[in-house]
Design a protein around this motif. Structure first.
Motif, PDB file in Angstrom:
ATOM      1  N   VAL A   1       0.839  -1.204   0.000  1.00 12.55           N
ATOM      2  CA  VAL A   1       0.000   0.000   0.000  1.00 12.55           C
ATOM      3  C   VAL A   1       0.871   1.250   0.000  1.00 12.55           C
ATOM      4  O   VAL A   1       0.663   2.175  -0.791  1.00 12.55           O
ATOM      5  N   SER A   2       1.857   1.274   0.875  1.00 10.20           N
ATOM      6  CA  SER A   2       2.770   2.417   0.963  1.00 10.20           C
ATOM      7  C   SER A   2       3.507   2.646  -0.347  1.00 10.20           C
ATOM      8  O   SER A   2       3.668   3.780  -0.805  1.00 10.20           O
ATOM      9  N   ARG A   3       3.939   1.568  -0.975  1.00  7.82           N
ATOM     10  CA  ARG A   3       4.685   1.657  -2.243  1.00  7.82           C
ATOM     11  C   ARG A   3       3.770   2.170  -3.362  1.00  7.82           C
ATOM     12  O   ARG A   3       4.192   2.988  -4.179  1.00  7.82           O
ATOM     13  N   ILE A   4       2.532   1.716  -3.418  1.00  4.51           N
ATOM     14  CA  ILE A   4       1.576   2.207  -4.413  1.00  4.51           C
ATOM     15  C   ILE A   4       1.360   3.708  -4.234  1.00  4.51           C
ATOM     16  O   ILE A   4       1.358   4.468  -5.208  1.00  4.51           O
ATOM     17  N   CYS A   5       1.199   4.142  -3.000  1.00  8.51           N
ATOM     18  CA  CYS A   5       1.029   5.574  -2.728  1.00  8.51           C
ATOM     19  C   CYS A   5       2.269   6.348  -3.164  1.00  8.51           C
ATOM     20  O   CYS A   5       2.162   7.402  -3.800  1.00  8.51           O
TER      21      CYS A   5
END
Length: 171
Positions: A139-143
């Motif tokens: 999730v953090s990487r997608i953001c």
């Protein structure tokens, strides 16, 4: 064999995390309302766990790869379903300051020391449940790939995840 399967699953998850940006193409956009279909497996999980799931999705185009939007929402909502303390979880989208906010909320709390760690690979605040500890790093990487901030915090007895997406503008 179980341990080998677990190692293989974690390796696949980590490899996938490293390849997320390969999915992004110029002009990518998605309609938030399509998440209702994408999140069907999470809705089924909620039904199995007897968790009331509420989704309020705008009919709004946002600037994000559709597959990655689905992965982001599914990972966060699955956590909300798995960790809610009152068998309720919500996913809501709304406009704020010219951006679209995606918010997931469930009853519960995450200890302060864990809040600082949950976006690290393999970190799990609750080791009594299943999971690889890679969902929130994905999730953090997608953001990060899409230039979006994301926050996870406690709010009056709820755990809240929030990110804001740029509105899609046709060029």
């Amino acid at each position: 064999l179980g341990q080998i399967d677990e190692i293989e699953r974690r390796t696949k998850d980590l490899t996938y995390t490293l390849r997320l940006e390969d999915l992004v193409k110029p002009g990518d956009h998605a309609n938030l309302a399509t998440l209702a279909v994408t999140l069907a497996p999470v809705v089924e999980l909620a039904t199995q766990k007897k968790v009331a799931l509420s989704m309020d999705l705008m009919d709004q185009e946002v600037a994000i790869n559709p597959e990655l939007l689905g992965i982001l929402a599914a990972n966060v909502l699955k956590n909300a379903v798995n960790y809610t303390t009152d068998r309720c979880a919500t996913l809501r989208t709304h406009l704020e300051d010219g951006r679209c906010v995606l918010e997931v909320r469930n009853r519960g709390a995450i200890a302060d020391q864990d809040l600082q760690m949950v976006f690290r690979p393999y970190y799990r605040a609750n080791t009594a449940t299943e999971g690889s500890g890679l969902g929130l790093i994905i999730v953090s990487r997608i953001c990060e790939i899409h230039g979006m901030d994301c926050k996870l915090y406690n709010d009056n007895g709820d755990v809240v995840f929030k990110t804001s997406l740029a509105l899609w503008k046709m060029s």
